[in-house]
Design an enzyme around this catalytic site. Structure first.
Site, short mmCIF file in Angstrom:
data_model
loop_
_atom_site.label_atom_id
_atom_site.label_comp_id
_atom_site.label_asym_id
_atom_site.label_seq_id
_atom_site.Cartn_x
_atom_site.Cartn_y
_atom_site.Cartn_z
N GLY A 21 -0.53 4.12 -0.04
CA GLY A 21 -0.75 5.62 0.78
C GLY A 21 -0.42 6.42 1.40
O GLY A 21 0.81 6.35 1.28
N ALA A 22 -1.05 6.79 2.71
CA ALA A 22 -0.90 7.46 2.98
C ALA A 22 0.13 7.30 4.72
O ALA A 22 1.43 7.66 4.73
CB ALA A 22 -2.08 8.81 3.85
N ASN B 240 -6.57 1.88 11.12
CA ASN B 240 -8.09 1.80 12.49
C ASN B 240 -8.84 0.85 11.97
O ASN B 240 -9.26 0.18 11.12
CB ASN B 240 -8.86 2.48 11.59
CG ASN B 240 -7.97 4.11 12.04
OD1 ASN B 240 -6.74 4.37 12.75
ND2 ASN B 240 -7.86 5.50 11.76
N LYS C 101 -9.16 3.95 20.13
CA LYS C 101 -8.75 4.79 18.81
C LYS C 101 -10.42 4.25 18.24
O LYS C 101 -10.65 5.16 17.18
CB LYS C 101 -7.67 3.84 18.45
CG LYS C 101 -7.51 5.24 16.53
CD LYS C 101 -6.56 5.81 16.88
CE LYS C 101 -5.87 6.91 15.75
NZ LYS C 101 -5.86 6.60 14.25
N SER D 202 -11.80 14.62 8.72
CA SER D 202 -11.90 13.20 8.95
C SER D 202 -11.57 11.97 7.29
O SER D 202 -12.18 12.51 6.58
CB SER D 202 -13.12 12.58 9.41
OG SER D 202 -14.09 12.45 8.62
N ASN E 257 -13.15 18.13 11.37
CA ASN E 257 -13.54 17.99 13.03
C ASN E 257 -13.42 18.80 14.04
O ASN E 257 -14.61 18.68 15.20
CB ASN E 257 -11.65 17.22 13.27
CG ASN E 257 -11.51 16.32 12.45
OD1 ASN E 257 -12.51 15.77 11.42
ND2 ASN E 257 -10.83 15.43 12.17
N ASN F 33 -12.76 7.58 17.04
CA ASN F 33 -13.20 7.43 15.03
C ASN F 33 -14.63 7.58 14.96
O ASN F 33 -15.11 7.85 14.28
CB ASN F 33 -12.59 6.18 14.66
CG ASN F 33 -11.43 6.64 14.49
OD1 ASN F 33 -10.11 8.32 14.55
ND2 ASN F 33 -10.49 5.82 14.47
N GLY G 277 1.32 -1.08 -0.19
CA GLY G 277 -0.01 -0.17 -0.06
C GLY G 277 1.09 1.48 0.02
O GLY G 277 1.51 1.63 1.01
N1 LIG Z 1 -4.14 8.93 7.19
C1 LIG Z 1 -3.85 8.81 8.17
O1 LIG Z 1 -3.86 9.70 8.59
C2 LIG Z 1 -4.55 7.54 9.32
C3 LIG Z 1 -3.92 7.82 10.28
C4 LIG Z 1 -4.46 6.69 11.39
C5 LIG Z 1 -4.70 5.76 10.91
N2 LIG Z 1 -5.43 5.33 9.43
C6 LIG Z 1 -5.08 4.23 8.87
O2 LIG Z 1 -3.95 3.41 7.93
C7 LIG Z 1 -5.08 2.71 7.23
C8 LIG Z 1 -4.45 3.44 5.45
O3 LIG Z 1 -5.10 4.34 5.59
P1 LIG Z 1 -4.35 5.45 4.11
O4 LIG Z 1 -4.88 6.92 4.53
O5 LIG Z 1 -3.08 5.10 4.21
O6 LIG Z 1 -4.96 5.24 2.69
P2 LIG Z 1 -4.90 5.10 1.47
O7 LIG Z 1 -3.99 6.50 1.87
O8 LIG Z 1 -5.63 5.21 0.92
O9 LIG Z 1 -3.92 4.82 1.00
C9 LIG Z 1 -3.93 2.58 1.30
C10 LIG Z 1 -3.47 2.46 -0.24
O10 LIG Z 1 -3.25 1.52 -0.49
C11 LIG Z 1 -3.05 0.91 -1.27
N3 LIG Z 1 -3.75 -0.77 -1.88
C12 LIG Z 1 -5.10 -1.25 -1.90
N4 LIG Z 1 -5.44 -2.33 -2.06
C13 LIG Z 1 -4.19 -2.73 -2.66
C14 LIG Z 1 -3.34 -4.43 -2.81
N5 LIG Z 1 -4.36 -5.06 -3.18
N6 LIG Z 1 -1.99 -4.00 -2.41
C15 LIG Z 1 -1.84 -2.47 -2.99
N7 LIG Z 1 -1.86 -2.27 -2.93
C16 LIG Z 1 -3.19 -1.47 -2.07
C17 LIG Z 1 -4.58 2.13 -2.64
O11 LIG Z 1 -4.21 1.92 -3.87
P3 LIG Z 1 -6.08 2.92 -4.46
O12 LIG Z 1 -5.34 4.46 -3.87
O13 LIG Z 1 -4.84 2.22 -6.06
O14 LIG Z 1 -6.88 2.34 -3.78
C18 LIG Z 1 -3.59 2.43 -1.52
O15 LIG Z 1 -2.51 3.68 -2.64
C19 LIG Z 1 -6.15 3.02 7.35
O16 LIG Z 1 -7.63 1.74 7.94
C20 LIG Z 1 -6.85 3.91 7.77
O17 LIG Z 1 -8.08 4.04 8.85
C21 LIG Z 1 -4.56 6.55 8.49
#
Ligand SMILES: NC(=O)c1ccc[n+]([C@@H]2O[C@H](COP(=O)([O-])OP(=O)(O)OC[C@H]3O[C@@H](n4cnc5c(N)ncnc54)[C@H](OP(=O)(O)O)[C@@H]3O)[C@@H](O)[C@H]2O)c1
Length: 309
Positions: free
Chosen positions: A9-10, A104, A185, A254, A203, A189, A7
Protein backbone atom coordinates in the site's frame (compact mmCIF):
# COMPACT_ATOMS: atom_id res chain seq x y z
CA UNK A 1 20.76 -8.18 4.86
CA UNK A 2 17.54 -9.77 3.52
CA UNK A 3 14.55 -7.45 3.94
CA UNK A 4 10.91 -8.15 3.07
CA UNK A 5 7.85 -5.91 3.21
CA UNK A 6 4.30 -7.08 3.97
CA UNK A 7 1.69 -4.82 2.35
CA UNK A 8 1.98 -3.11 -1.06
CA UNK A 9 0.00 0.00 0.00
CA UNK A 10 0.98 3.62 0.58
CA UNK A 11 3.60 3.06 3.28
CA UNK A 12 4.76 -0.14 1.58
CA UNK A 13 5.29 1.83 -1.64
CA UNK A 14 7.28 4.55 0.17
CA UNK A 15 9.47 1.80 1.66
CA UNK A 16 9.94 0.09 -1.73
CA UNK A 17 10.86 3.46 -3.29
CA UNK A 18 13.37 4.08 -0.52
CA UNK A 19 14.92 0.60 -0.80
CA UNK A 20 15.10 0.93 -4.62
CA UNK A 21 17.03 4.18 -4.10
CA UNK A 22 19.39 2.26 -1.83
CA UNK A 23 19.94 -0.30 -4.62
CA UNK A 24 17.63 -2.97 -3.16
CA UNK A 25 14.71 -4.69 -4.92
CA UNK A 26 12.71 -6.02 -1.95
CA UNK A 27 10.42 -9.02 -1.75
CA UNK A 28 6.91 -7.70 -1.04
CA UNK A 29 4.08 -9.88 0.25
CA UNK A 30 0.62 -9.13 -1.11
CA UNK A 31 -2.58 -10.39 0.45
CA UNK A 32 -3.67 -12.95 -2.14
CA UNK A 33 -3.55 -14.14 -5.73
CA UNK A 34 -6.30 -11.72 -6.84
CA UNK A 35 -4.32 -8.71 -5.59
CA UNK A 36 -1.15 -10.03 -7.19
CA UNK A 37 -2.88 -10.35 -10.57
CA UNK A 38 -4.46 -6.92 -10.17
CA UNK A 39 -1.14 -5.22 -9.42
CA UNK A 40 0.46 -6.91 -12.44
CA UNK A 41 -2.49 -6.03 -14.69
CA UNK A 42 -2.13 -2.32 -13.93
CA UNK A 43 1.60 -2.42 -14.70
CA UNK A 44 2.94 -2.72 -11.14
CA UNK A 45 3.25 -0.40 -8.18
CA UNK A 46 3.97 3.27 -8.73
CA UNK A 47 4.66 6.30 -6.60
CA UNK A 48 4.29 9.96 -7.52
CA UNK A 49 6.72 12.33 -5.83
CA UNK A 50 6.86 16.03 -6.74
CA UNK A 51 4.82 15.35 -9.92
CA UNK A 52 7.24 12.66 -11.04
CA UNK A 53 5.82 9.14 -11.42
CA UNK A 54 8.23 6.34 -10.59
CA UNK A 55 7.75 2.62 -11.34
CA UNK A 56 8.65 0.65 -8.22
CA UNK A 57 10.84 -2.44 -8.41
CA UNK A 58 9.65 -5.25 -6.17
CA UNK A 59 9.41 -9.04 -6.22
CA UNK A 60 5.74 -9.58 -5.43
CA UNK A 61 5.09 -12.71 -3.40
CA UNK A 62 2.13 -14.62 -2.02
CA UNK A 63 1.90 -15.60 1.68
CA UNK A 64 2.11 -19.26 0.59
CA UNK A 65 5.62 -18.66 -0.82
CA UNK A 66 7.84 -19.41 2.14
CA UNK A 67 10.85 -20.50 0.10
CA UNK A 68 12.99 -17.67 1.49
CA UNK A 69 13.47 -16.28 4.99
CA UNK A 70 14.47 -12.75 6.02
CA UNK A 71 16.55 -10.94 8.63
CA UNK A 72 14.06 -8.09 8.78
CA UNK A 73 10.37 -7.81 7.86
CA UNK A 74 8.70 -4.40 7.58
CA UNK A 75 4.96 -4.66 8.25
CA UNK A 76 3.10 -1.99 6.24
CA UNK A 77 -0.55 -3.05 6.53
CA UNK A 78 -3.34 -1.23 8.37
CA UNK A 79 -3.49 -1.90 12.13
CA UNK A 80 -6.58 -4.10 11.78
CA UNK A 81 -4.74 -6.33 9.27
CA UNK A 82 -1.62 -6.85 11.40
CA UNK A 83 -2.83 -10.10 12.95
CA UNK A 84 -3.29 -11.60 9.47
CA UNK A 85 0.03 -10.21 8.25
CA UNK A 86 1.87 -11.74 11.20
CA UNK A 87 0.86 -15.21 9.98
CA UNK A 88 3.07 -14.54 6.95
CA UNK A 89 5.81 -12.95 9.07
CA UNK A 90 5.89 -16.02 11.36
CA UNK A 91 6.65 -18.22 8.36
CA UNK A 92 9.36 -16.08 6.73
CA UNK A 93 11.15 -14.22 9.55
CA UNK A 94 14.40 -15.91 10.62
CA UNK A 95 14.56 -17.27 14.15
CA UNK A 96 16.50 -14.24 15.40
CA UNK A 97 15.04 -11.76 12.88
CA UNK A 98 13.56 -8.33 13.51
CA UNK A 99 9.99 -7.22 12.71
CA UNK A 100 9.08 -3.54 12.42
CA UNK A 101 5.57 -2.09 12.83
CA UNK A 102 4.73 0.91 10.61
CA UNK A 103 1.17 1.32 11.92
CA UNK A 104 -0.41 4.34 13.53
CA UNK A 105 -1.83 3.82 17.00
CA UNK A 106 -1.14 1.46 19.87
CA UNK A 107 -1.58 -2.31 19.60
CA UNK A 108 0.34 -3.62 16.57
CA UNK A 109 3.80 -3.27 18.17
CA UNK A 110 2.51 -4.89 21.36
CA UNK A 111 1.15 -7.83 19.31
CA UNK A 112 4.51 -8.21 17.54
CA UNK A 113 6.35 -8.15 20.89
CA UNK A 114 4.06 -10.89 22.23
CA UNK A 115 4.45 -12.96 19.06
CA UNK A 116 8.20 -12.64 18.42
CA UNK A 117 9.69 -11.41 21.69
CA UNK A 118 10.33 -7.96 23.12
CA UNK A 119 13.76 -7.45 21.61
CA UNK A 120 12.76 -8.68 18.12
CA UNK A 121 10.02 -6.09 17.53
CA UNK A 122 10.27 -2.37 16.88
CA UNK A 123 8.09 0.45 15.63
CA UNK A 124 8.26 3.37 13.23
CA UNK A 125 6.33 6.60 13.74
CA UNK A 126 5.81 8.26 10.36
CA UNK A 127 4.88 11.85 9.67
CA UNK A 128 5.13 11.60 5.88
CA UNK A 129 1.68 12.01 4.28
CA UNK A 130 0.67 9.61 1.52
CA UNK A 131 -2.49 9.03 -0.44
CA UNK A 132 -3.13 5.89 -2.46
CA UNK A 133 -5.45 5.34 -5.39
CA UNK A 134 -5.45 1.66 -6.34
CA UNK A 135 -1.72 0.92 -6.69
CA UNK A 136 -0.48 4.45 -7.31
CA UNK A 137 0.71 6.26 -4.20
CA UNK A 138 1.00 10.03 -4.05
CA UNK A 139 3.43 11.62 -1.62
CA UNK A 140 1.47 14.56 -0.23
CA UNK A 141 3.83 15.78 2.43
CA UNK A 142 7.41 15.14 3.48
CA UNK A 143 7.97 14.36 7.13
CA UNK A 144 10.21 12.06 9.10
CA UNK A 145 10.34 8.52 10.38
CA UNK A 146 11.30 7.79 13.98
CA UNK A 147 12.31 4.21 14.70
CA UNK A 148 12.92 2.51 18.02
CA UNK A 149 12.19 -0.41 20.28
CA UNK A 150 10.64 -0.56 23.74
CA UNK A 151 13.18 -3.17 24.76
CA UNK A 152 16.44 -1.82 26.20
CA UNK A 153 18.10 -4.75 24.43
CA UNK A 154 18.20 -3.24 20.94
CA UNK A 155 18.21 -5.73 18.06
CA UNK A 156 21.53 -5.83 16.22
CA UNK A 157 19.87 -5.14 12.85
CA UNK A 158 17.85 -2.09 13.95
CA UNK A 159 20.55 0.48 13.20
CA UNK A 160 21.45 -1.32 9.94
CA UNK A 161 17.84 -0.94 8.72
CA UNK A 162 17.83 2.73 9.71
CA UNK A 163 21.09 3.25 7.76
CA UNK A 164 19.67 1.53 4.66
CA UNK A 165 16.47 3.63 4.75
CA UNK A 166 18.52 6.76 5.30
CA UNK A 167 20.80 5.88 2.35
CA UNK A 168 17.62 5.52 0.28
CA UNK A 169 16.72 9.13 1.03
CA UNK A 170 14.15 8.70 3.81
CA UNK A 171 14.44 11.21 6.64
CA UNK A 172 14.78 8.68 9.42
CA UNK A 173 16.30 8.61 12.89
CA UNK A 174 16.60 6.31 15.84
CA UNK A 175 14.86 7.26 19.09
CA UNK A 176 15.39 5.43 22.37
CA UNK A 177 11.93 6.38 23.71
CA UNK A 178 9.59 5.41 20.89
CA UNK A 179 6.50 5.28 23.17
CA UNK A 180 6.53 9.07 23.70
CA UNK A 181 6.30 9.59 19.94
CA UNK A 182 3.70 6.85 19.42
CA UNK A 183 1.42 8.41 22.03
CA UNK A 184 2.03 11.94 20.77
CA UNK A 185 0.98 10.90 17.25
CA UNK A 186 -1.94 8.89 18.67
CA UNK A 187 -3.30 11.99 20.43
CA UNK A 188 -3.06 14.08 17.26
CA UNK A 189 -4.73 11.34 15.20
CA UNK A 190 -7.41 10.96 17.90
CA UNK A 191 -8.28 14.64 17.48
CA UNK A 192 -8.22 14.78 13.68
CA UNK A 193 -9.26 11.39 12.30
CA UNK A 194 -12.73 10.64 13.70
CA UNK A 195 -13.92 14.25 13.53
CA UNK A 196 -12.89 14.71 9.89
CA UNK A 197 -14.40 11.29 9.12
CA UNK A 198 -17.74 12.18 10.73
CA UNK A 199 -17.85 15.67 9.18
CA UNK A 200 -16.63 14.30 5.81
CA UNK A 201 -14.27 17.23 5.57
CA UNK A 202 -10.56 17.82 4.91
CA UNK A 203 -8.23 18.32 7.87
CA UNK A 204 -8.56 22.11 7.75
CA UNK A 205 -12.06 21.78 9.25
CA UNK A 206 -10.29 21.44 12.63
CA UNK A 207 -8.88 24.94 12.13
CA UNK A 208 -11.74 26.63 10.34
CA UNK A 209 -14.76 25.34 12.24
CA UNK A 210 -14.81 26.52 15.89
CA UNK A 211 -17.08 23.60 16.81
CA UNK A 212 -14.79 21.02 15.23
CA UNK A 213 -11.73 22.65 16.80
CA UNK A 214 -13.28 22.65 20.27
CA UNK A 215 -14.31 19.01 19.93
CA UNK A 216 -10.84 18.01 18.68
CA UNK A 217 -9.14 19.83 21.58
CA UNK A 218 -11.46 18.18 24.13
CA UNK A 219 -10.76 14.78 22.55
CA UNK A 220 -7.00 15.30 22.80
CA UNK A 221 -7.24 16.65 26.36
CA UNK A 222 -9.08 13.51 27.47
CA UNK A 223 -6.31 11.41 25.96
CA UNK A 224 -3.71 13.62 27.58
CA UNK A 225 -5.12 12.79 31.03
CA UNK A 226 -4.57 9.10 30.24
CA UNK A 227 -1.05 9.75 28.95
CA UNK A 228 -0.17 11.78 32.06
CA UNK A 229 -1.46 9.03 34.34
CA UNK A 230 0.62 6.50 32.40
CA UNK A 231 3.63 8.69 33.18
CA UNK A 232 4.55 9.20 29.54
CA UNK A 233 6.39 12.43 28.80
CA UNK A 234 5.33 13.66 25.37
CA UNK A 235 7.85 15.27 23.01
CA UNK A 236 5.64 18.36 22.61
CA UNK A 237 2.32 19.97 23.47
CA UNK A 238 -0.29 17.76 21.72
CA UNK A 239 -2.82 20.59 21.31
CA UNK A 240 -0.20 22.67 19.49
CA UNK A 241 0.71 19.51 17.55
CA UNK A 242 -2.94 18.92 16.65
CA UNK A 243 -3.44 22.46 15.33
CA UNK A 244 -0.10 22.48 13.48
CA UNK A 245 -0.80 19.16 11.74
CA UNK A 246 -4.39 20.18 10.87
CA UNK A 247 -3.03 23.41 9.37
CA UNK A 248 -0.09 21.85 7.56
CA UNK A 249 -2.22 19.03 6.09
CA UNK A 250 -5.32 21.22 5.67
CA UNK A 251 -6.19 20.08 2.14
CA UNK A 252 -5.68 16.36 2.92
CA UNK A 253 -8.41 13.88 3.75
CA UNK A 254 -7.58 11.82 6.82
CA UNK A 255 -7.04 8.09 6.42
CA UNK A 256 -10.13 7.42 8.58
CA UNK A 257 -12.31 9.49 6.25
CA UNK A 258 -10.85 7.62 3.27
CA UNK A 259 -11.52 4.29 5.00
CA UNK A 260 -15.15 5.26 5.69
CA UNK A 261 -15.77 6.51 2.15
CA UNK A 262 -14.24 3.33 0.72
CA UNK A 263 -16.35 1.11 3.03
CA UNK A 264 -13.29 -0.27 4.81
CA UNK A 265 -12.63 -0.90 8.48
CA UNK A 266 -10.99 1.98 10.34
CA UNK A 267 -8.14 2.17 12.85
CA UNK A 268 -10.42 3.70 15.53
CA UNK A 269 -9.81 0.80 17.98
CA UNK A 270 -6.06 1.50 17.85
CA UNK A 271 -6.42 5.27 18.34
CA UNK A 272 -9.43 6.64 20.28
CA UNK A 273 -10.31 3.09 21.36
CA UNK A 274 -6.98 2.85 23.16
CA UNK A 275 -7.70 6.07 25.07
CA UNK A 276 -11.05 4.60 26.16
CA UNK A 277 -9.56 1.22 27.15
CA UNK A 278 -6.60 2.68 29.06
CA UNK A 279 -8.91 5.28 30.64
CA UNK A 280 -11.11 2.47 32.00
CA UNK A 281 -8.08 0.65 33.42
CA UNK A 282 -6.82 3.83 35.08
CA UNK A 283 -10.19 5.12 36.32
CA UNK A 284 -10.24 8.12 33.95
CA UNK A 285 -13.51 9.03 32.25
CA UNK A 286 -13.31 9.45 28.48
CA UNK A 287 -16.88 10.27 27.34
CA UNK A 288 -15.91 12.13 24.17
CA UNK A 289 -13.56 9.43 22.92
CA UNK A 290 -16.15 6.79 23.83
CA UNK A 291 -18.77 8.64 21.77
CA UNK A 292 -16.42 9.08 18.80
CA UNK A 293 -15.57 5.37 18.81
CA UNK A 294 -19.29 4.50 18.78
CA UNK A 295 -20.10 6.92 15.97
CA UNK A 296 -17.26 5.67 13.77
CA UNK A 297 -18.15 2.02 14.41
CA UNK A 298 -21.80 2.81 13.68
CA UNK A 299 -20.82 4.54 10.43
CA UNK A 300 -18.67 1.61 9.31
CA UNK A 301 -21.41 -0.91 10.10
CA UNK A 302 -24.10 1.18 8.39
CA UNK A 303 -22.08 1.74 5.24
CA UNK A 304 -21.13 -1.94 5.11
CA UNK A 305 -24.81 -2.94 5.29
CA UNK A 306 -25.64 -0.54 2.44
CA UNK A 307 -22.69 -1.73 0.39
CA UNK A 308 -23.46 -5.43 0.87
CA UNK A 309 -27.09 -5.11 -0.23
N1 LIG B 1 -0.68 6.70 4.40
C1 LIG B 1 -0.09 7.53 5.22
O1 LIG B 1 0.15 8.71 4.91
C2 LIG B 1 0.36 7.05 6.59
C3 LIG B 1 1.18 7.89 7.35
C4 LIG B 1 1.59 7.45 8.59
C5 LIG B 1 1.19 6.22 9.06
N2 LIG B 1 0.39 5.44 8.30
C6 LIG B 1 -0.01 4.14 8.85
O2 LIG B 1 0.61 3.12 8.10
C7 LIG B 1 -0.20 1.94 8.12
C8 LIG B 1 -0.41 1.48 6.68
O3 LIG B 1 -1.20 2.47 6.04
P1 LIG B 1 -1.26 2.65 4.46
O4 LIG B 1 -1.76 4.04 4.23
O5 LIG B 1 0.00 2.22 3.82
O6 LIG B 1 -2.43 1.60 4.12
P2 LIG B 1 -2.81 1.01 2.69
O7 LIG B 1 -2.43 1.95 1.61
O8 LIG B 1 -4.21 0.55 2.78
O9 LIG B 1 -1.85 -0.26 2.54
C9 LIG B 1 -1.99 -1.44 3.26
C10 LIG B 1 -1.72 -2.57 2.28
O10 LIG B 1 -1.56 -3.78 3.00
C11 LIG B 1 -2.22 -4.81 2.27
N3 LIG B 1 -2.49 -5.94 3.16
C12 LIG B 1 -3.43 -6.08 4.12
N4 LIG B 1 -3.31 -7.27 4.73
C13 LIG B 1 -2.28 -7.91 4.13
C14 LIG B 1 -1.67 -9.17 4.31
N5 LIG B 1 -2.10 -10.04 5.23
N6 LIG B 1 -0.62 -9.51 3.51
C15 LIG B 1 -0.17 -8.65 2.57
N7 LIG B 1 -0.71 -7.42 2.35
C16 LIG B 1 -1.74 -7.06 3.13
C17 LIG B 1 -3.47 -4.11 1.76
O11 LIG B 1 -4.04 -4.88 0.76
P3 LIG B 1 -5.54 -4.57 0.24
O12 LIG B 1 -5.40 -3.36 -0.63
O13 LIG B 1 -5.88 -5.79 -0.47
O14 LIG B 1 -6.38 -4.31 1.46
C18 LIG B 1 -2.87 -2.80 1.29
O15 LIG B 1 -2.31 -2.95 0.00
C19 LIG B 1 -1.49 2.34 8.84
O16 LIG B 1 -1.44 1.94 10.17
C20 LIG B 1 -1.50 3.86 8.75
O17 LIG B 1 -2.21 4.46 9.80
C21 LIG B 1 -0.03 5.81 7.07
Amino acid sequence: MDIAIVGPGAIGSLLIYTLNNAGIVPDVYVRDEGRLRHIRSVGGLRIVIRDEEVNLKANLKLPSDTSKTYDVVLVAVKAYDVEGALKTVSKVLRGDGLVLSFQNGIGPLELMERTFGYNRAGAAVITYGLFRYEYVTFLQGFGEVLIGQRSSNIHEDLHKVIDILSNGGLKVRYVDDIDRYRWYKLLINAGINPITAILQAPNKVIIESPEARELAIKTVNEGLKVVNKLGIELPGNPIEGLLNVAKKTGENYSSMLQDIVNNRETEIDYINGVIVKKGKELGIETPINTLLVSIIKGLVRWRKSLFQQ
